[in-house]
Design an enzyme around this catalytic site. Sequence first.
Site, PDB file in Angstrom:
ATOM      1  N   SER A  64       0.794  -1.238   0.000  1.00 44.78           N
ATOM      2  CA  SER A  64       0.000   0.000   0.000  1.00 44.78           C
ATOM      3  C   SER A  64       0.820   1.278   0.000  1.00 44.78           C
ATOM      4  CB  SER A  64      -0.940   0.017   1.198  1.00 44.78           C
ATOM      5  OG  SER A  64      -2.004  -0.849   0.942  1.00 44.78           O
ATOM      6  N   LYS A  67       0.286   3.344  -2.976  1.00 38.54           N
ATOM      7  CA  LYS A  67      -0.921   4.157  -3.149  1.00 38.54           C
ATOM      8  C   LYS A  67      -0.609   5.661  -3.118  1.00 38.54           C
ATOM      9  CE  LYS A  67      -3.759   0.445  -1.209  1.00 38.54           C
ATOM     10  NZ  LYS A  67      -4.488  -0.044  -0.015  1.00 38.54           N
ATOM     11  N   TYR A 191      -4.360  -2.543  -9.892  1.00 38.77           N
ATOM     12  CA  TYR A 191      -4.160  -2.431  -8.436  1.00 38.77           C
ATOM     13  C   TYR A 191      -3.194  -3.509  -7.913  1.00 38.77           C
ATOM     14  CZ  TYR A 191      -5.245  -2.704  -3.468  1.00 38.77           C
ATOM     15  OH  TYR A 191      -5.135  -2.766  -2.099  1.00 38.77           O
ATOM     16  N   TYR A 243      -4.445   3.334   8.090  1.00 39.18           N
ATOM     17  CA  TYR A 243      -5.749   2.683   8.316  1.00 39.18           C
ATOM     18  C   TYR A 243      -6.321   3.111   9.661  1.00 39.18           C
ATOM     19  CZ  TYR A 243      -3.648   0.072   4.583  1.00 39.18           C
ATOM     20  OH  TYR A 243      -3.014  -0.261   3.434  1.00 39.18           O
ATOM     21  N   VAL A 261       1.262  -3.627   3.853  1.00 36.40           N
ATOM     22  CA  VAL A 261       1.290  -4.915   4.562  1.00 36.40           C
ATOM     23  C   VAL A 261       2.558  -5.726   4.284  1.00 36.40           C
ATOM     24  CG1 VAL A 261      -1.196  -5.233   4.943  1.00 36.40           C
ATOM     25  CG2 VAL A 261      -0.147  -6.049   2.825  1.00 36.40           C
TER      26      VAL A 261
HETATM   27  N1  GLU Z   1      -2.354  -5.370  -1.775  1.00 38.60           N
HETATM   28  C1  GLU Z   1      -2.818  -5.306  -0.400  1.00 38.60           C
HETATM   29  C2  GLU Z   1      -4.283  -5.608  -0.342  1.00 38.60           C
HETATM   30  O1  GLU Z   1      -5.007  -5.177  -1.196  1.00 38.60           O
HETATM   31  C3  GLU Z   1      -2.506  -3.966   0.140  1.00 38.60           C
HETATM   32  C4  GLU Z   1      -2.848  -3.818   1.584  1.00 38.60           C
HETATM   33  C5  GLU Z   1      -1.836  -3.019   2.343  1.00 38.60           C
HETATM   34  O2  GLU Z   1      -0.672  -2.938   2.015  1.00 38.60           O
HETATM   35  O3  GLU Z   1      -2.228  -2.469   3.365  1.00 38.60           O
HETATM   36  O4  GLU Z   1      -4.755  -6.243   0.545  1.00 38.60           O
END
Ligand code: GLU
Length: 309
Positions: A64, A67, A191, A243, A261
């Site tokens: 993430s 992003k 994504y 988050y 993650v």
């Molecule tokens: N590719 C991961 C997912 O969609 C990203 C989540 C993350 O890094 O927090 O679950």
Amino acid sequence: MAELDGVLRELAAEMAERTDRGAVASYIPQLGTIDAGKFGIAVALADGQVLSAGDADEAFSIQSVSKVFTLTLALGKIGDALWKRVGREPSGNPFNSIVQLEMEHGIPRNPFINAGAIVVSDVLLAGHQPREAIGEILRFIQFLADDDSVFIDREVAASERATGFRNMALANYMRSFGNLHHEAELALGVYFHHCAIAMTCRQLAQAARFLAFDGRNPLTGHSVVSTQRARRINALMLTCGHYDGSGDFAFRVGIPGKSGVGGGIIGIVPGVASLAVWSPGLNENGNSKLGSIALEKLARTMNWSVFAS
Ligand code: GLU
């Protein structure tokens, strides 16, 4: 900066000793194979130096953290029109939560939760084949990192595609509200691939540097985004970058940050430096456990905070 060099080395040595390292994400099977004993940290400064310690030259799955870069690209494409399709509020929910989407009519809370980032991928897909959109994202990150060796780990992308049932649910759900303009499968292809980009801490710190210096490369003066846009991306990172642990990160570390993650986190100290840390074990909110602790210690030692006078 001799002092900072020593601080990073001490931090890496201290983190190597710790046994409470959190749990490596295993819901993406390929991520579950990573050694929880890893720890790397890097700091990119205005003069072009990148100081580092530990496993800072080992590539890991940025997940993430990507992003931040896709948001930057999407804002470059459609500007403030993005905010009609994605909100700017913390979610207070886990990264893959679906509950808010129903109440808020398919408009994700922010671009950093999964649903929001899938909408951002959908924006980047406009007028392109998925392969072209993925190539554009990769080239942008290579440009920012000033390093063509940044790559997409195809095994991680395939592993996530094979098990990404929740993301498929989120994408289809948003499509039912008209907030996904392409087939869910196509937006998710973009994504999953940008989440599967692999980078080292040194590359990540360097790639995030424009956010610490008013949207510009402080060495060349080359502008990536406007000053106002850099500030706004940082504001989103501070409020939404971790988050449902975003408030706690802001409270403890006091700088904008974005986690993934894979155990990576980038941090921004405006006017001073961009940081990247990696430790694959996660805390209960899905953020790097030792990475958060190390950034808290580093910020305190260096007196780095967006709230400092
Ligand atoms: N590719 C991961 C997912 O969609 C990203 C989540 C993350 O890094 O927090 O679950």
